[in-house]
Design an enzyme around this catalytic site. Structure first.
Site, mmCIF file in Angstrom:
data_model
loop_
_atom_site.group_PDB
_atom_site.id
_atom_site.type_symbol
_atom_site.label_atom_id
_atom_site.label_comp_id
_atom_site.label_asym_id
_atom_site.label_seq_id
_atom_site.Cartn_x
_atom_site.Cartn_y
_atom_site.Cartn_z
ATOM 1 N N SER A 7 3.145 -4.171 4.160
ATOM 2 C CA SER A 7 2.177 -3.081 3.659
ATOM 3 C C SER A 7 1.707 -2.203 5.047
ATOM 4 O O SER A 7 1.088 -2.633 5.789
ATOM 5 C CB SER A 7 0.820 -3.344 2.701
ATOM 6 O OG SER A 7 1.298 -4.518 1.888
ATOM 7 N N HIS A 29 6.228 1.917 -3.630
ATOM 8 C CA HIS A 29 7.306 1.179 -2.776
ATOM 9 C C HIS A 29 8.577 1.384 -3.224
ATOM 10 O O HIS A 29 9.160 1.283 -4.132
ATOM 11 C CB HIS A 29 6.915 -0.291 -2.891
ATOM 12 C CG HIS A 29 5.849 -0.938 -2.274
ATOM 13 N ND1 HIS A 29 5.808 -1.989 -1.301
ATOM 14 C CD2 HIS A 29 4.604 -0.255 -2.116
ATOM 15 C CE1 HIS A 29 4.796 -2.242 -0.687
ATOM 16 N NE2 HIS A 29 4.045 -1.271 -1.072
ATOM 17 N N HIS A 45 5.895 -9.404 -3.481
ATOM 18 C CA HIS A 45 4.810 -9.868 -3.521
ATOM 19 C C HIS A 45 4.863 -10.982 -4.864
ATOM 20 O O HIS A 45 5.087 -10.711 -5.776
ATOM 21 C CB HIS A 45 3.486 -9.323 -3.407
ATOM 22 C CG HIS A 45 3.418 -8.576 -2.307
ATOM 23 N ND1 HIS A 45 3.720 -7.270 -2.144
ATOM 24 C CD2 HIS A 45 2.953 -8.717 -0.870
ATOM 25 C CE1 HIS A 45 3.668 -6.763 -0.938
ATOM 26 N NE2 HIS A 45 3.036 -7.500 0.025
ATOM 27 N N TYR A 68 2.156 -12.018 -6.028
ATOM 28 C CA TYR A 68 1.176 -11.310 -7.169
ATOM 29 C C TYR A 68 1.792 -10.290 -8.071
ATOM 30 O O TYR A 68 1.171 -10.216 -9.046
ATOM 31 C CB TYR A 68 -0.304 -10.866 -6.372
ATOM 32 C CG TYR A 68 0.132 -9.807 -5.473
ATOM 33 C CD1 TYR A 68 0.424 -8.557 -5.870
ATOM 34 C CD2 TYR A 68 -0.155 -9.769 -4.157
ATOM 35 C CE1 TYR A 68 0.892 -7.337 -5.007
ATOM 36 C CE2 TYR A 68 0.123 -8.906 -3.333
ATOM 37 C CZ TYR A 68 0.457 -7.587 -3.626
ATOM 38 O OH TYR A 68 0.624 -6.573 -2.936
ATOM 39 N N GLU A 69 2.789 -10.012 -7.824
ATOM 40 C CA GLU A 69 3.528 -8.849 -8.788
ATOM 41 C C GLU A 69 4.313 -9.581 -9.956
ATOM 42 O O GLU A 69 4.614 -8.994 -10.907
ATOM 43 C CB GLU A 69 4.662 -8.048 -7.954
ATOM 44 C CG GLU A 69 4.161 -7.177 -6.912
ATOM 45 C CD GLU A 69 5.436 -6.712 -6.004
ATOM 46 O OE1 GLU A 69 5.990 -5.501 -6.592
ATOM 47 O OE2 GLU A 69 5.800 -6.990 -5.002
ATOM 48 N N ALA A 73 -0.212 -7.228 6.265
ATOM 49 C CA ALA A 73 -1.588 -7.084 6.666
ATOM 50 C C ALA A 73 -2.488 -8.177 6.337
ATOM 51 O O ALA A 73 -2.186 -8.969 5.364
ATOM 52 C CB ALA A 73 -1.901 -5.915 5.732
ATOM 53 N N MET A 86 -1.609 -12.170 1.756
ATOM 54 C CA MET A 86 -1.035 -12.616 0.318
ATOM 55 C C MET A 86 0.554 -12.516 0.161
ATOM 56 O O MET A 86 1.202 -12.251 -0.572
ATOM 57 C CB MET A 86 -1.595 -11.502 -0.877
ATOM 58 C CG MET A 86 -3.233 -11.631 -0.938
ATOM 59 S SD MET A 86 -3.466 -10.305 -2.107
ATOM 60 C CE MET A 86 -5.288 -10.121 -1.843
ATOM 61 N N SER A 87 1.068 -12.882 1.581
ATOM 62 C CA SER A 87 2.382 -12.870 1.545
ATOM 63 C C SER A 87 2.867 -13.738 2.657
ATOM 64 O O SER A 87 2.315 -14.753 3.145
ATOM 65 C CB SER A 87 3.015 -11.361 2.209
ATOM 66 O OG SER A 87 2.311 -11.132 3.413
ATOM 67 N N ASN A 98 -9.088 -5.685 8.033
ATOM 68 C CA ASN A 98 -10.380 -5.750 7.670
ATOM 69 C C ASN A 98 -11.099 -7.142 7.933
ATOM 70 O O ASN A 98 -10.372 -7.874 8.353
ATOM 71 C CB ASN A 98 -10.518 -5.527 6.059
ATOM 72 C CG ASN A 98 -9.430 -6.689 5.469
ATOM 73 O OD1 ASN A 98 -8.394 -6.635 5.366
ATOM 74 N ND2 ASN A 98 -10.366 -7.908 4.800
ATOM 75 N N HIS A 129 -7.426 0.307 -0.351
ATOM 76 C CA HIS A 129 -6.964 1.737 0.279
ATOM 77 C C HIS A 129 -7.098 1.833 1.871
ATOM 78 O O HIS A 129 -6.320 2.145 2.495
ATOM 79 C CB HIS A 129 -7.736 2.962 -0.345
ATOM 80 C CG HIS A 129 -7.563 2.894 -1.702
ATOM 81 N ND1 HIS A 129 -6.378 3.409 -2.088
ATOM 82 C CD2 HIS A 129 -8.138 2.913 -2.943
ATOM 83 C CE1 HIS A 129 -6.288 3.544 -3.415
ATOM 84 N NE2 HIS A 129 -7.467 3.363 -3.968
HETATM 85 N N1 HPA Z 1 -7.363 -11.148 2.178
HETATM 86 C C1 HPA Z 1 -6.081 -11.249 1.565
HETATM 87 N N2 HPA Z 1 -5.236 -10.313 1.859
HETATM 88 C C2 HPA Z 1 -5.335 -9.133 2.615
HETATM 89 C C3 HPA Z 1 -6.553 -9.149 3.248
HETATM 90 C C4 HPA Z 1 -7.574 -10.083 2.936
HETATM 91 O O1 HPA Z 1 -8.710 -9.630 3.353
HETATM 92 N N3 HPA Z 1 -6.577 -7.889 4.008
HETATM 93 C C5 HPA Z 1 -5.071 -7.507 3.783
HETATM 94 N N4 HPA Z 1 -4.466 -8.489 3.283
#
Ligand code: HPA
Length: 273
Positions: free
Chosen positions: A29, A60, A82, A84-85, A112, A210-211, A234, A248
């Site tokens: 992403s 996407h 993904h 989760y989709e 990410a 998550m990937s 993050n 976001h």
């Molecule tokens: N957790 C899971 N997936 C993510 C995160 C996270 O903090 N940041 C970006 N993808």
């Protein structure tokens, strides 16, 4: 049958191009900018390729892009799938199996991720040294086709040591700071609780996302060499300083990281044999 699906998709692409890619790219992403640097690209919409799953995320695009990058023939997924989709693990990894069938024996994967490690800052790039699979599902479950790989595949050197060495050299030469660590893969789509993040840190994780894990499992099954990077978007320490999660913000920070990750990947691909 999985093998027949892979063959049909491969035949479709080979019917339109005789290029034989050596490297497969799956970019996460906000990190997909490198695809635009592919020269003389030929694109295949997922919807046109037999048996290909469809992307559900509205923003996407879903296509395979075949062309030249840094002097190599590469094939990239523009639009990652993904778990989760709602895709099954097997469907989600089908495009990778097709890229392998077309000739790609090296996978470069990016994602990410949240920084579990308190020394990581949003904006950092982490080279994956290993992963911990917390998905609770596995793409190799069910009957095994030995034309694709063995029943029990080796994961002891999941992220190839010599490729990692090349990545470290390329980062050093291009003055791009690189963290290293263990990626924890989880199904999502909700972010982790703070207690879960502290647990993930305790069991040896440096970043969470998550990937990536399903694709790396399938790549190793087929005997590919894998190189992986996380863009730390993050703070995910689950500590006193844990801010609320904002998807976001994740995409926005990933976009900034992508501007540094793209030249790094370019430099690495240049160095590959
Ligand atoms: N957790 C899971 N997936 C993510 C995160 C996270 O903090 N940041 C970006 N993808």
């Amino acid at each position: 049958m999985l093998f027949e699906k892979i063959s049909a998709a491969k035949d479709y692409i080979q019917g339109k191009s005789s290029l034989k890619p050596s490297i497969a790219l799956i970019l996460g992403s906000g990190l997909g900018g490198l695809v635009n640097a592919i020269e003389n690209p030929i694109s295949f919409d997922y919807g046109d390729i037999p048996h290909f799953p469809q992307t559900t995320a509205l923003s996407h695009v879903g296509r395979l892009v075949l062309g030249e990058l840094a002097g190599k023939t590469v094939i990239a997924m523009q639009g990652r799938l993904h778990y989760y989709e709602g895709h099954s693990m097997q469907n989600l990894t089908l495009p990778l199996r097709v890229m392998w069938a077309l000739g790609a024996k090296t996978l470069i994967v990016t994602n990410a991720a949240g920084g579990l490690d308190p020394s990581f800052k949003p904006g950092d790039i982490m080279l994956l040294s290993d992963h911990i699979d917390l998905f609770g599902d596995n793409p190799l479950k069910g009957p095994n086709d030995t034309r694709l790989g063995p029943r029990f595949s080796d994961m002891s050197d999941a992220y190839n040591k010599s490729l990692r060495q090349i990545a470290l050299e390329a980062a050093h030469e291009n003055h791009i700071p690189l963290q290293q660590g263990v990626y924890v893969g989880t199904s999502g789509p909700c972010f982790e609780t703070s207690a879960e993040r502290r647990y993930m840190r305790l069991i040896g994780g440096n970043a969470v996302g998550m990937s990536t894990v399903p694709e790396v499992i399938v790549a190793k099954h087929m005997g590919m060499q894998v190189l992986g990077f996380s863009g730390i978007t993050n703070v995910a320490t689950g500590g006193e300083d844990q801010p609320p999660d904002d998807a976001h913000e994740v995409v926005e920070v990933a976009g900034v990281i992508g501007q540094r990750l793209a030249p790094l990947l370019h430099a690495i691909i240049t160095k590959l044999a």
